[in-house]
Write a protein that holds these residues in place. Structure first.
Motif, PDB file in Angstrom:
ATOM      1  N   SER A  68       2.430   2.058  -3.294  1.00 42.62           N
ATOM      2  CA  SER A  68       1.536   2.621  -4.305  1.00 42.62           C
ATOM      3  C   SER A  68       0.920   3.963  -3.881  1.00 42.62           C
ATOM      4  CB  SER A  68       0.407   1.623  -4.606  1.00 42.62           C
ATOM      5  OG  SER A  68      -0.327   1.403  -3.424  1.00 42.62           O
ATOM      6  N   TRP A  69       1.270   4.434  -2.673  1.00 40.90           N
ATOM      7  CA  TRP A  69       0.645   5.659  -2.151  1.00 40.90           C
ATOM      8  C   TRP A  69       1.446   6.855  -2.655  1.00 40.90           C
ATOM      9  CZ3 TRP A  69      -0.382   6.780   3.747  1.00 40.90           C
ATOM     10  CH2 TRP A  69      -1.518   7.603   3.862  1.00 40.90           C
ATOM     11  N   TYR A  72       2.272  10.380  -0.897  1.00 36.50           N
ATOM     12  CA  TYR A  72       3.348  10.494   0.101  1.00 36.50           C
ATOM     13  C   TYR A  72       4.624   9.825  -0.399  1.00 36.50           C
ATOM     14  CZ  TYR A  72      -0.412  12.269   2.900  1.00 36.50           C
ATOM     15  OH  TYR A  72      -1.456  13.038   3.333  1.00 36.50           O
ATOM     16  N   PHE A  83       0.841  -1.199   0.000  1.00 36.62           N
ATOM     17  CA  PHE A  83       0.000   0.000   0.000  1.00 36.62           C
ATOM     18  C   PHE A  83       0.879   1.253   0.000  1.00 36.62           C
ATOM     19  CE2 PHE A  83      -2.171   3.406   2.349  1.00 36.62           C
ATOM     20  CZ  PHE A  83      -3.238   3.615   1.496  1.00 36.62           C
ATOM     21  N   SER A  84       1.930   1.254   0.844  1.00 36.18           N
ATOM     22  CA  SER A  84       2.806   2.439   0.928  1.00 36.18           C
ATOM     23  C   SER A  84       3.571   2.643  -0.385  1.00 36.18           C
ATOM     24  CB  SER A  84       3.778   2.316   2.107  1.00 36.18           C
ATOM     25  OG  SER A  84       4.657   1.240   1.913  1.00 36.18           O
TER      26      SER A  84
END
Lengths: 228, 327
Positions: free
Chosen positions: B145-146, B149, B142-143
């Motif tokens: 693809s975020w 940020y 998830f991070s």
């Protein structure tokens, strides 16, 4: 109302049926002996009462249906079990074993120490470093620390030296005389059971075949159903 | 043999003395290394509550470390860009206040640990390990693809966050903050271990079925331990992000979860300052061996192998001659 009321209790280990209809009723303050030959379902009955084994039939503690509860809630309601084989928490010290099980009530570290002075002497030792007899005392102490209304002792003197066995029986007599706690006993020593118990229930092939006062327990019953 | 009580006091004292000596000799890099030890030690102290006392081998604790890190990163990013964080109807201002960031990191990690724990603790053994790993990897991807940020590149924070009365940009002062939090976590761990909750948790680790017969719910005990553990590791993540002024998906990586377990095994599973010893050895090896070769993990592996084969209680077990805290 009975403290513990068991009627038509049936249980099985997976596909293998083990209990076919156990009936027993324990009144407050009563000491009951649960007898029978090896493999007749005594320990299975205890496991079913404590909800460690799925079962059917009537199972009530002071009117509360135990079938609806998980085993830890049954223990919280007031059933203290001393399981077969002691099974203390081996990595914890004697005191830690007792504190881990503590619930509010008259039984605390001091009263357990009075009942079993040996445990006080070994308070900082781990359970794994205790002798078999001391582990048994610790298992009884741990069950008492839950401040139960019904104490169940499953083969509490099995495999112990005669002198240690006498200490355990003395402690059981003291619990009975001083606290009036209801006790359900399973043991191979008919002689000791007869001196401590008020009533007896005999199991054969997973069902109750006799129940009555210990005064009515005859040598004939003993030889027929208990094998002595 | 050295008494464990002595080691318990000597290890944090030693870490503190090294940092003070480095300050006097004007070695800011050494202070940064001791700060890294304090933060990694704090993260491993968190895991040690779940693993050492509760027997929960979590291979997903980087999830909480990363959540703590991203809590810091996101709040600081919005503060430095003067843009509020918008979550549907909710508008949250960014902040550079460390206490506020710590609270957000701890609460976020604790809530995540609660959610992950509720689902993971339905299982045990290898299944528990796999489920925690899966949750950790979910957050990792998830991070990545975020993109808001930084995605895979991570997120840089230009200035270290602020703590009232302290200049956090001065290495020794930031070390002091991290050291105090580490000591508080150690005190909490010691208190928990000796409390009736800690003893019951220890008993539940040994025999879940048996603790039920004394009226204890082993799942609830383990869940509470997992939440406390996750919250402490999350706090360490926020500090780590502040130390580096950078957060990236690597904070969620399963490698980091594995490293936290390694730190505990090196120091001694369930031992109070075991995670700090593990963190100190890890950072020292990373620094010295890492200067010689990029394959320094081979040295770490050899030490781990030696400890597992010859000293069941880790470094503390070797020094005290006792395999476990009570043995």
């Amino acid at each position: 109302m009975s403290l513990l009321s068991v009627q038509g209790l049936q249980a099985s280990y997976g596909e293998v049926p083990a209990l076919f209809g156990v009936d027993l009723h324990i009144e407050p303050g009563m000491v009951m002996a649960l007898m029978g030959r090896n493999g007749t379902g005594k320990s299975t009955t205890v496991k079913a009462i404590c909800r460690m084994l799925p079962s059917t039939g009537r199972l009530f503690l002071e009117g509360q249906n135990l079938h609806a509860l998980p085993s830890y809630k049954v223990a919280r309601l007031g059933i203290g079990l001393v399981p077969e084989g002691r099974r203390c928490f081996t990595d914890l010290t004697v005191t830690e074993n007792l504190i881990a099980a503590a619930r509010p009530g008259p039984w605390d570290l001091a009263t357990i120490g009075q009942l079993f002075p040996r445990l006080s002497e070994r308070s900082t030792q781990t359970a794994s470093s205790l002798s078999g007899g001391e582990q048994q005392m610790l298992a009884i102490g741990r069950a008492l620390m839950t401040n139960p209304r019904l104490l169940i002792l499953d083969e509490a003197t099995e495999g112990l030296a005669p002198i240690v066995r006498q200490e355990i029986w003395s402690a059981i007599r003291r619990i009975k005389a001083e606290t009036g706690m209801a006790i359900l006993l399973i043991d191979k020593s008919i002689k000791e059971l007869a001196t401590v118990s008020d009533t007896a229930v005999i199991l054969s092939r997973g069902q109750t075949v006799w129940a009555g006062s210990m005064l009515d327990f005859t040598p004939d019953l003993a030889s027929r159903y208990v094998g002595v | 043999m050295i008494p464990e009580r002595f080691i318990t006091f000597a290890v944090p004292a030693g870490l503190f003395i090294i940092a003070i000596l480095a300050f006097w000799t004007d070695e800011p890099f050494t202070i940064t290394l001791t700060t890294r030890v304090a933060i990694l030690g704090l993260a491993a102290v968190g895991l040690n509550i779940a693993l050492g006392i509760g027997g929960l081998v979590s291979l997903g604790h980087a999830a909480f470390f990363g959540l703590g890190g991203y809590a810091m990163g996101i709040l600081a990013y919005h503060a430095q860009t003067y843009s509020p964080l918008t979550l549907g109807p909710l508008v949250i201002e960014g902040t550079k206040s460390m206490p506020v960031i710590w609270i957000v990191a701890v609460v976020t990690s604790a809530l995540a640990a609660l959610a992950i724990g509720v689902l993971s603790l339905r299982t045990s053994g290898v299944y528990f390990i796999m489920i925690t790993l899966a949750f950790g990897q979910m957050l990792y991807y998830f991070s990545v693809s975020w993109s808001a940020y930084g995605g895979e590149d991570g997120l840089s924070i230009y200035l270290r966050n602020e703590f009232p009365g302290i200049n956090t940009l001065v290495p020794i002062q930031f070390f002091g903050l991290c050291f105090v939090l580490l000591c508080l976590a150690l005190v909490l761990q010691a208190r928990l271990r000796g409390s009736s909750f800690g003893l019951a948790l220890n008993a539940a680790r040994q025999a879940p079925a048996r603790v039920e017969t004394v009226g204890l719910n082993p799942v609830r005990l383990k869940l509470l331990a997992f939440v406390i553990s996750g919250a402490i590791t999350g706090l360490a993540g926020a500090l780590y992000a502040d130390l580096n002024r950078f957060v990236s998906p690597s904070m969620f990586s399963w490698h980091l979860s594995g490293e936290l377990i390694v730190l505990i095994i090196i120091g001694g599973v369930g031992r109070l300052v075991g995670p700090v010893i593990g963190a100190a050895l890890f950072v020292a090896l990373e620094h010295w061996l890492g200067g010689l070769t990029e394959y320094w993990h081979i040295g770490l592996g050899a030490i781990l192998l030696g400890i597992v084969l010859f000293s069941r209680g880790g470094v503390i077990g070797f020094l005290t001659g006792k395999a476990g805290p009570n043995v």
